[in-house]
Design a protein around this motif. Structure first.
Motif, PDB file in Angstrom:
ATOM      1  N   GLY A  94      21.606 -64.582 -34.729  1.00 18.23           N
ATOM      2  CA  GLY A  94      21.656 -64.840 -33.287  1.00 18.23           C
ATOM      3  C   GLY A  94      22.741 -64.057 -32.570  1.00 18.23           C
ATOM      4  O   GLY A  94      23.042 -64.335 -31.407  1.00 18.23           O
ATOM      5  N   ARG A  95      23.358 -63.094 -33.244  1.00 20.35           N
ATOM      6  CA  ARG A  95      24.363 -62.183 -32.668  1.00 20.35           C
ATOM      7  C   ARG A  95      25.614 -62.933 -32.212  1.00 20.35           C
ATOM      8  O   ARG A  95      26.309 -62.489 -31.308  1.00 20.35           O
ATOM      9  CB  ARG A  95      23.771 -61.390 -31.485  1.00 20.35           C
ATOM     10  N   LYS A  96      25.871 -64.074 -32.849  1.00 26.37           N
ATOM     11  CA  LYS A  96      26.998 -64.902 -32.403  1.00 26.37           C
ATOM     12  C   LYS A  96      28.267 -64.624 -33.192  1.00 26.37           C
ATOM     13  O   LYS A  96      29.286 -65.270 -32.955  1.00 26.37           O
ATOM     14  CB  LYS A  96      26.622 -66.379 -32.567  1.00 26.37           C
ATOM     15  N   THR A  97      28.225 -63.707 -34.149  1.00 26.64           N
ATOM     16  CA  THR A  97      29.358 -63.573 -35.074  1.00 26.64           C
ATOM     17  C   THR A  97      30.061 -62.229 -34.922  1.00 26.64           C
ATOM     18  O   THR A  97      29.487 -61.245 -34.468  1.00 26.64           O
ATOM     19  CB  THR A  97      28.877 -63.720 -36.533  1.00 26.64           C
ATOM     20  N   MET A  98      31.319 -62.217 -35.354  1.00 24.41           N
ATOM     21  CA  MET A  98      32.078 -60.971 -35.472  1.00 24.41           C
ATOM     22  C   MET A  98      32.634 -60.941 -36.889  1.00 24.41           C
ATOM     23  O   MET A  98      33.065 -61.973 -37.418  1.00 24.41           O
ATOM     24  CB  MET A  98      33.221 -60.929 -34.461  1.00 24.41           C
ATOM     25  N   GLY A  99      32.645 -59.768 -37.505  1.00 28.61           N
ATOM     26  CA  GLY A  99      33.182 -59.660 -38.863  1.00 28.61           C
ATOM     27  C   GLY A  99      32.307 -60.389 -39.866  1.00 28.61           C
ATOM     28  O   GLY A  99      31.094 -60.510 -39.700  1.00 28.61           O
ATOM     29  N   LYS A 100      32.952 -60.931 -40.878  1.00 31.96           N
ATOM     30  CA  LYS A 100      32.275 -61.439 -42.078  1.00 31.96           C
ATOM     31  C   LYS A 100      32.141 -62.955 -42.076  1.00 31.96           C
ATOM     32  O   LYS A 100      33.080 -63.653 -41.684  1.00 31.96           O
ATOM     33  CB  LYS A 100      33.153 -61.047 -43.275  1.00 31.96           C
ATOM     34  N   LEU A 101      31.004 -63.464 -42.532  1.00 30.74           N
ATOM     35  CA  LEU A 101      30.852 -64.899 -42.758  1.00 30.74           C
ATOM     36  C   LEU A 101      30.874 -65.178 -44.252  1.00 30.74           C
ATOM     37  O   LEU A 101      30.310 -64.421 -45.037  1.00 30.74           O
ATOM     38  CB  LEU A 101      29.526 -65.402 -42.183  1.00 30.74           C
ATOM     39  N   LEU A 102      31.517 -66.292 -44.614  1.00 27.43           N
ATOM     40  CA  LEU A 102      31.575 -66.694 -46.034  1.00 27.43           C
ATOM     41  C   LEU A 102      30.994 -68.086 -46.206  1.00 27.43           C
ATOM     42  O   LEU A 102      31.147 -68.947 -45.320  1.00 27.43           O
ATOM     43  CB  LEU A 102      33.031 -66.703 -46.524  1.00 27.43           C
ATOM     44  N   LEU A 103      30.382 -68.314 -47.355  1.00 27.67           N
ATOM     45  CA  LEU A 103      29.965 -69.662 -47.766  1.00 27.67           C
ATOM     46  C   LEU A 103      30.905 -70.121 -48.875  1.00 27.67           C
ATOM     47  O   LEU A 103      31.189 -69.360 -49.801  1.00 27.67           O
ATOM     48  CB  LEU A 103      28.542 -69.648 -48.320  1.00 27.67           C
ATOM     49  N   ILE A 104      31.357 -71.356 -48.759  1.00 30.87           N
ATOM     50  CA  ILE A 104      32.286 -71.890 -49.764  1.00 30.87           C
ATOM     51  C   ILE A 104      31.584 -73.022 -50.533  1.00 30.87           C
ATOM     52  O   ILE A 104      31.299 -74.076 -49.957  1.00 30.87           O
ATOM     53  CB  ILE A 104      33.568 -72.435 -49.083  1.00 30.87           C
ATOM     54  N   PRO A 105      31.263 -72.793 -51.814  1.00 26.12           N
ATOM     55  CA  PRO A 105      30.561 -73.843 -52.576  1.00 26.12           C
ATOM     56  C   PRO A 105      31.432 -75.088 -52.759  1.00 26.12           C
ATOM     57  O   PRO A 105      32.660 -74.975 -52.823  1.00 26.12           O
ATOM     58  CB  PRO A 105      30.279 -73.192 -53.923  1.00 26.12           C
TER      59      PRO A 105
END
Ligand code: NDP
Length: 322
Positions: A311-322
């Protein structure tokens, strides 16, 4: 263990947060206890089916964590080693099995999360600026989606190698982020004709190289932004895949070069993988490369993370944390 599985292609709702058996390593493999998994656009392409895969799969192509078990014949790794990797399905999980020769040890000075965020997008920016088109001080590069995960790293590397950077993005907040990363000029391509702006900013000449990960919506304008014999690098489909092209379109614009590269061809052997990964780690250690983590989500929130990215809402990197 918990994992995000895809049984059928579709929207974020097909990402199933499930219990699956904790994997055992096969020969020449290691099991990695994932501390952070990178979220990348390629995960969305596998979810929607744009990139085909034999289902079911565990989503995710990038992760970092600690080796929890090694298989027979693995002599280069041991339990407790901190490692990172990309290019193997299955990082949206608590544990992942990875071929030992795809794992890179993380230097002591680099946090595991930073390594998780650097592998896929970092090595992409590396091959694009070092191998696909070797950027130098004589060059002007046009970088689309310049505040995205790959985009910010591309800006930093292009500036490190002395090139002039013209970036494009959709909002003034993203433009400010790209400027802070080093972009010389930023065009809001949602408001301005980026091709005309590029011509204006280069005194009518055009740019030497376009790094285009947006695809369908920027394709024509990108070709028209190049100087004669410039290099069109189309490396993504964030807005949809690009249409077929008649080779004479390249001739018409001044004998352009066109390539459609993929990271995995640029790290297919251990030597290339280690070259790119070790340079990135060194640049991070030296303060030459900043990893911009724009958000962290719980593993169970993978659908929300992907929706924000798409949705073009982010800047840089997204992470998932288990
Ligand atoms: P980004 O963080 O760059 O997110 C995508 C960005 O694309 C958005 O933030 C948005 O920026 C821009 N965009 C423009 N139009 C659209 C649209 N219609 N829908 C969604 N986004 C749009 O993602 P990544 O860094 O993960 O990946 C960037 C691209 O690079 C992807 O296309 C990916 O497939 C490609 N890629 C290719 C690789 C390869 O080796 N070939 C390897 C790694 C990534 P804005 O709002 O500023 O327009």
């Amino acid at each position: 263990m918990k994992a995000i599985r895809i049984h059928k292609t579709g929207g974020p709702e097909v990402l199933a947060y499930e219990d699956v058996p904790t994997p055992e390593p096969g020969p020449n493999e290691a099991v990695v206890k994932i501390e952070a998994a990178g979220v990348n656009f390629i995960d969305i392409y596998f979810r929607t089916g744009l990139y085909p895969a034999e289902l079911p799969i565990t989503n995710g192509q990038e992760g970092a964590g600690t080796v929890s078990a090694v298989g027979a014949d693995v002599s280069t790794l041991q339990e407790g080693d901190r490692v990172a990797y990309t290019g193997v399905h299955g990082s949206y999980a608590e544990y992942a099995t990875v071929a030992a020769d795809r794992l890179v040890k993380i230097p002591d000075s680099i946090a595991t999360k930073t390594a998780a965020a650097a592998m896929l997008q970092g090595m992409t920016a590396h091959y694009l600026t070092r191998s696909t088109f070797t950027l130098g001080p004589d060059h002007t590069a046009l970088i689309h989606a310049c505040a995205g995960g790959v985009g910010l790293l591309l800006i930093e590397m292009a500036k490190k190698f002395g090139a002039r950077v013209i970036g494009t993005c959709s909002t003034s907040e993203k433009a400010a982020k790209a400027k802070a990363a080093g972009a010389d000029e930023v065009i809001l391509y949602t408001e301005q004709d980026f091709q005309a702006e590029c011509r204006r900013l280069t005194g009518g000449q055009g740019v030497d190289v376009v790094y285009d990960s947006v695809g369908q919506s920027t394709w024509d304008g990108s070709l028209d932004s190049l100087k004669p014999r410039g290099m069109m690098v189309t490396f993504g489909n964030a807005s949809g895949p690009v249409p077929p092209l008649a080779p004479l379109e390249l001739t018409k614009r001044g004998s352009l070069f066109l390539t459609r590269p993929s990271l995995f061809a640029y790290i297919s052997n251990r030597e290339d993988l280690m070259w790119r990964a070790s340079e990135i780690f060194r640049w991070i250690e030296d303060g030459d490369l900043n990893i911009h983590v724009g958000g962290e989500f719980a593993l169970s929130e993978a659908g929300e993370a992907q929706s924000q990215l798409a949705g073009r809402k982010t800047m840089g990197k997204l992470l998932l944390i288990p």
